[in-house]
Design a protein around this motif. Sequence first.
Motif, PDB file in Angstrom:
ATOM      1  N   PRO A  10       5.120   8.466   3.847  1.00 56.22           N
ATOM      2  CA  PRO A  10       3.851   7.748   3.684  1.00 56.22           C
ATOM      3  C   PRO A  10       2.735   8.665   3.192  1.00 56.22           C
ATOM      4  O   PRO A  10       2.697   9.849   3.527  1.00 56.22           O
ATOM      5  N   THR A  11       1.830   8.092   2.399  1.00 60.07           N
ATOM      6  CA  THR A  11       0.633   8.805   1.958  1.00 60.07           C
ATOM      7  C   THR A  11      -0.352   8.863   3.120  1.00 60.07           C
ATOM      8  O   THR A  11      -0.155   8.227   4.159  1.00 60.07           O
ATOM      9  N   ASP A  12      -1.447   9.598   2.946  1.00 59.31           N
ATOM     10  CA  ASP A  12      -2.471   9.671   3.992  1.00 59.31           C
ATOM     11  C   ASP A  12      -3.030   8.286   4.324  1.00 59.31           C
ATOM     12  O   ASP A  12      -3.214   7.944   5.492  1.00 59.31           O
ATOM     13  N   SER A  13      -3.306   7.478   3.300  1.00 58.12           N
ATOM     14  CA  SER A  13      -3.828   6.121   3.533  1.00 58.12           C
ATOM     15  C   SER A  13      -2.807   5.267   4.265  1.00 58.12           C
ATOM     16  O   SER A  13      -3.156   4.484   5.157  1.00 58.12           O
ATOM     17  N   ILE A  20      -2.520   2.685  13.092  1.00 61.17           N
ATOM     18  CA  ILE A  20      -3.123   1.481  13.682  1.00 61.17           C
ATOM     19  C   ILE A  20      -2.024   0.570  14.222  1.00 61.17           C
ATOM     20  O   ILE A  20      -2.104   0.070  15.351  1.00 61.17           O
ATOM     21  N   LEU A  21      -0.978   0.365  13.438  1.00 60.65           N
ATOM     22  CA  LEU A  21       0.112  -0.516  13.868  1.00 60.65           C
ATOM     23  C   LEU A  21       0.880   0.080  15.049  1.00 60.65           C
ATOM     24  O   LEU A  21       1.291  -0.656  15.948  1.00 60.65           O
ATOM     25  N   TRP A  22       1.074   1.387  15.069  1.00 60.31           N
ATOM     26  CA  TRP A  22       1.743   2.015  16.214  1.00 60.31           C
ATOM     27  C   TRP A  22       0.892   1.903  17.466  1.00 60.31           C
ATOM     28  O   TRP A  22       1.403   1.662  18.553  1.00 60.31           O
ATOM     29  N   ASP A  23      -0.421   2.059  17.328  1.00 64.05           N
ATOM     30  CA  ASP A  23      -1.313   1.999  18.489  1.00 64.05           C
ATOM     31  C   ASP A  23      -1.534   0.576  18.983  1.00 64.05           C
ATOM     32  O   ASP A  23      -1.553   0.335  20.192  1.00 64.05           O
ATOM     33  N   ARG A  24      -1.718  -0.357  18.067  1.00 61.71           N
ATOM     34  CA  ARG A  24      -2.073  -1.739  18.426  1.00 61.71           C
ATOM     35  C   ARG A  24      -0.875  -2.657  18.557  1.00 61.71           C
ATOM     36  O   ARG A  24      -0.959  -3.705  19.177  1.00 61.71           O
ATOM     37  N   GLY A  25       0.219  -2.321  17.890  1.00 60.14           N
ATOM     38  CA  GLY A  25       1.363  -3.222  17.813  1.00 60.14           C
ATOM     39  C   GLY A  25       1.215  -4.088  16.569  1.00 60.14           C
ATOM     40  O   GLY A  25       0.301  -3.892  15.756  1.00 60.14           O
ATOM     41  N   PRO A  26       2.132  -5.036  16.384  1.00 62.31           N
ATOM     42  CA  PRO A  26       2.092  -5.887  15.190  1.00 62.31           C
ATOM     43  C   PRO A  26       0.708  -6.512  14.990  1.00 62.31           C
ATOM     44  O   PRO A  26       0.067  -6.934  15.954  1.00 62.31           O
ATOM     45  N   ALA A  27       0.260  -6.544  13.714  1.00 64.82           N
ATOM     46  CA  ALA A  27      -1.099  -7.019  13.441  1.00 64.82           C
ATOM     47  C   ALA A  27      -1.191  -7.612  12.043  1.00 64.82           C
ATOM     48  O   ALA A  27      -0.391  -7.312  11.158  1.00 64.82           O
ATOM     49  N   SER A  28      -2.218  -8.423  11.854  1.00 64.87           N
ATOM     50  CA  SER A  28      -2.503  -9.023  10.550  1.00 64.87           C
ATOM     51  C   SER A  28      -3.257  -8.022   9.675  1.00 64.87           C
ATOM     52  O   SER A  28      -3.781  -7.013  10.162  1.00 64.87           O
ATOM     53  N   VAL A  29      -3.345  -8.336   8.386  1.00 68.25           N
ATOM     54  CA  VAL A  29      -4.123  -7.504   7.469  1.00 68.25           C
ATOM     55  C   VAL A  29      -5.570  -7.452   7.947  1.00 68.25           C
ATOM     56  O   VAL A  29      -6.199  -6.387   7.930  1.00 68.25           O
ATOM     57  N   ARG A  30      -6.112  -8.572   8.385  1.00 74.04           N
ATOM     58  CA  ARG A  30      -7.502  -8.627   8.840  1.00 74.04           C
ATOM     59  C   ARG A  30      -7.730  -7.659   9.998  1.00 74.04           C
ATOM     60  O   ARG A  30      -8.704  -6.920  10.027  1.00 74.04           O
ATOM     61  N   THR A  31      -6.829  -7.655  10.966  1.00 71.18           N
ATOM     62  CA  THR A  31      -6.958  -6.766  12.117  1.00 71.18           C
ATOM     63  C   THR A  31      -6.921  -5.308  11.675  1.00 71.18           C
ATOM     64  O   THR A  31      -7.748  -4.492  12.108  1.00 71.18           O
ATOM     65  N   VAL A  32      -5.965  -4.968  10.816  1.00 68.47           N
ATOM     66  CA  VAL A  32      -5.848  -3.594  10.311  1.00 68.47           C
ATOM     67  C   VAL A  32      -7.096  -3.229   9.521  1.00 68.47           C
ATOM     68  O   VAL A  32      -7.675  -2.151   9.701  1.00 68.47           O
ATOM     69  N   HIS A  33      -7.541  -4.134   8.651  1.00 67.57           N
ATOM     70  CA  HIS A  33      -8.716  -3.859   7.829  1.00 67.57           C
ATOM     71  C   HIS A  33      -9.959  -3.625   8.699  1.00 67.57           C
ATOM     72  O   HIS A  33     -10.716  -2.679   8.457  1.00 67.57           O
ATOM     73  N   ASP A  34     -10.146  -4.457   9.700  1.00 67.75           N
ATOM     74  CA  ASP A  34     -11.303  -4.294  10.591  1.00 67.75           C
ATOM     75  C   ASP A  34     -11.273  -2.927  11.286  1.00 67.75           C
ATOM     76  O   ASP A  34     -12.311  -2.287  11.442  1.00 67.75           O
ATOM     77  N   GLU A  35     -10.088  -2.488  11.680  1.00 68.78           N
ATOM     78  CA  GLU A  35      -9.949  -1.172  12.323  1.00 68.78           C
ATOM     79  C   GLU A  35     -10.253  -0.048  11.318  1.00 68.78           C
ATOM     80  O   GLU A  35     -10.940   0.919  11.649  1.00 68.78           O
ATOM     81  N   LEU A  36      -9.758  -0.178  10.098  1.00 65.94           N
ATOM     82  CA  LEU A  36     -10.022   0.828   9.063  1.00 65.94           C
ATOM     83  C   LEU A  36     -11.514   0.922   8.750  1.00 65.94           C
ATOM     84  O   LEU A  36     -12.029   2.002   8.473  1.00 65.94           O
ATOM     85  N   ASP A  39     -13.957   3.566  10.301  1.00 61.23           N
ATOM     86  CA  ASP A  39     -14.027   4.951   9.828  1.00 61.23           C
ATOM     87  C   ASP A  39     -14.565   5.068   8.406  1.00 61.23           C
ATOM     88  O   ASP A  39     -15.248   6.027   8.083  1.00 61.23           O
ATOM     89  N   LYS A  40     -14.218   4.107   7.553  1.00 61.46           N
ATOM     90  CA  LYS A  40     -14.561   4.222   6.138  1.00 61.46           C
ATOM     91  C   LYS A  40     -14.606   2.822   5.515  1.00 61.46           C
ATOM     92  O   LYS A  40     -13.664   2.049   5.653  1.00 61.46           O
ATOM     93  N   ALA A  41     -15.686   2.544   4.822  1.00 60.85           N
ATOM     94  CA  ALA A  41     -15.829   1.227   4.192  1.00 60.85           C
ATOM     95  C   ALA A  41     -14.809   1.058   3.064  1.00 60.85           C
ATOM     96  O   ALA A  41     -14.562   1.989   2.294  1.00 60.85           O
ATOM     97  N   SER A  42     -14.206  -0.112   2.999  1.00 61.50           N
ATOM     98  CA  SER A  42     -13.271  -0.443   1.931  1.00 61.50           C
ATOM     99  C   SER A  42     -13.205  -1.962   1.798  1.00 61.50           C
ATOM    100  O   SER A  42     -13.689  -2.696   2.663  1.00 61.50           O
ATOM    101  N   GLN A  43     -12.605  -2.400   0.733  1.00 57.02           N
ATOM    102  CA  GLN A  43     -12.467  -3.836   0.489  1.00 57.02           C
ATOM    103  C   GLN A  43     -11.222  -4.380   1.192  1.00 57.02           C
ATOM    104  O   GLN A  43     -10.193  -3.694   1.260  1.00 57.02           O
ATOM    105  N   TYR A  44     -11.305  -5.610   1.651  1.00 54.17           N
ATOM    106  CA  TYR A  44     -10.160  -6.280   2.267  1.00 54.17           C
ATOM    107  C   TYR A  44      -8.983  -6.303   1.302  1.00 54.17           C
ATOM    108  O   TYR A  44      -7.839  -6.063   1.695  1.00 54.17           O
ATOM    109  N   THR A  45      -9.257  -6.578   0.030  1.00 54.51           N
ATOM    110  CA  THR A  45      -8.174  -6.675  -0.956  1.00 54.51           C
ATOM    111  C   THR A  45      -7.461  -5.328  -1.138  1.00 54.51           C
ATOM    112  O   THR A  45      -6.266  -5.303  -1.440  1.00 54.51           O
ATOM    113  N   THR A  46      -8.168  -4.223  -0.932  1.00 52.80           N
ATOM    114  CA  THR A  46      -7.542  -2.906  -1.014  1.00 52.80           C
ATOM    115  C   THR A  46      -6.546  -2.728   0.124  1.00 52.80           C
ATOM    116  O   THR A  46      -5.422  -2.260  -0.084  1.00 52.80           O
TER     117      THR A  46
END
Length: 131
Positions: A10-13, A20-36, A39-46
């Motif tokens: 895996p890359t750094d990103s 996030i998935l190892w810490d939280r368990g299975p999650a949706s893109v929205r959940t992962v995106h909100d966690e990301l 730390d750093k602003a990014s687009q949901y589509t990214t």
Amino acid sequence: MAPKKQTPRPTDSELRILNILWDRGPASVRTVHDELQQDKASQYTTTLKLMQIMTDKGLIDRQDIDRVHVYRPCNSREQTQRQLAGHLMKHAFGGSARSLLMGALGAKPASPAELSELRRFIDDHEKRGRR
């Protein structure tokens, strides 16, 4: 039976998402995106595109649960850490476990508890090697 194909590194990103998935368990893109976003602003589509790529690479798996895509890592944190450590040891430390460990301990001092755990691990490793 064919040998199991190794998952790409895996890359750094991608590691940020995997953590996030190892810490939280299975999650949706929205959940992962909100966690990301913490730390750093990014687009949901990214985030969505990156997770689609990770699915194609075999790093994460997607399930449809109640019309929501839920993602989970394909490998455990420990499996991924061993893969990354092996790659780093081979390519950056000339295949030397000693050099890898010395480099890691030189980069960031270990706590007494971590050093004790390392000693037990090394002792156990030596005992297994003598059998």
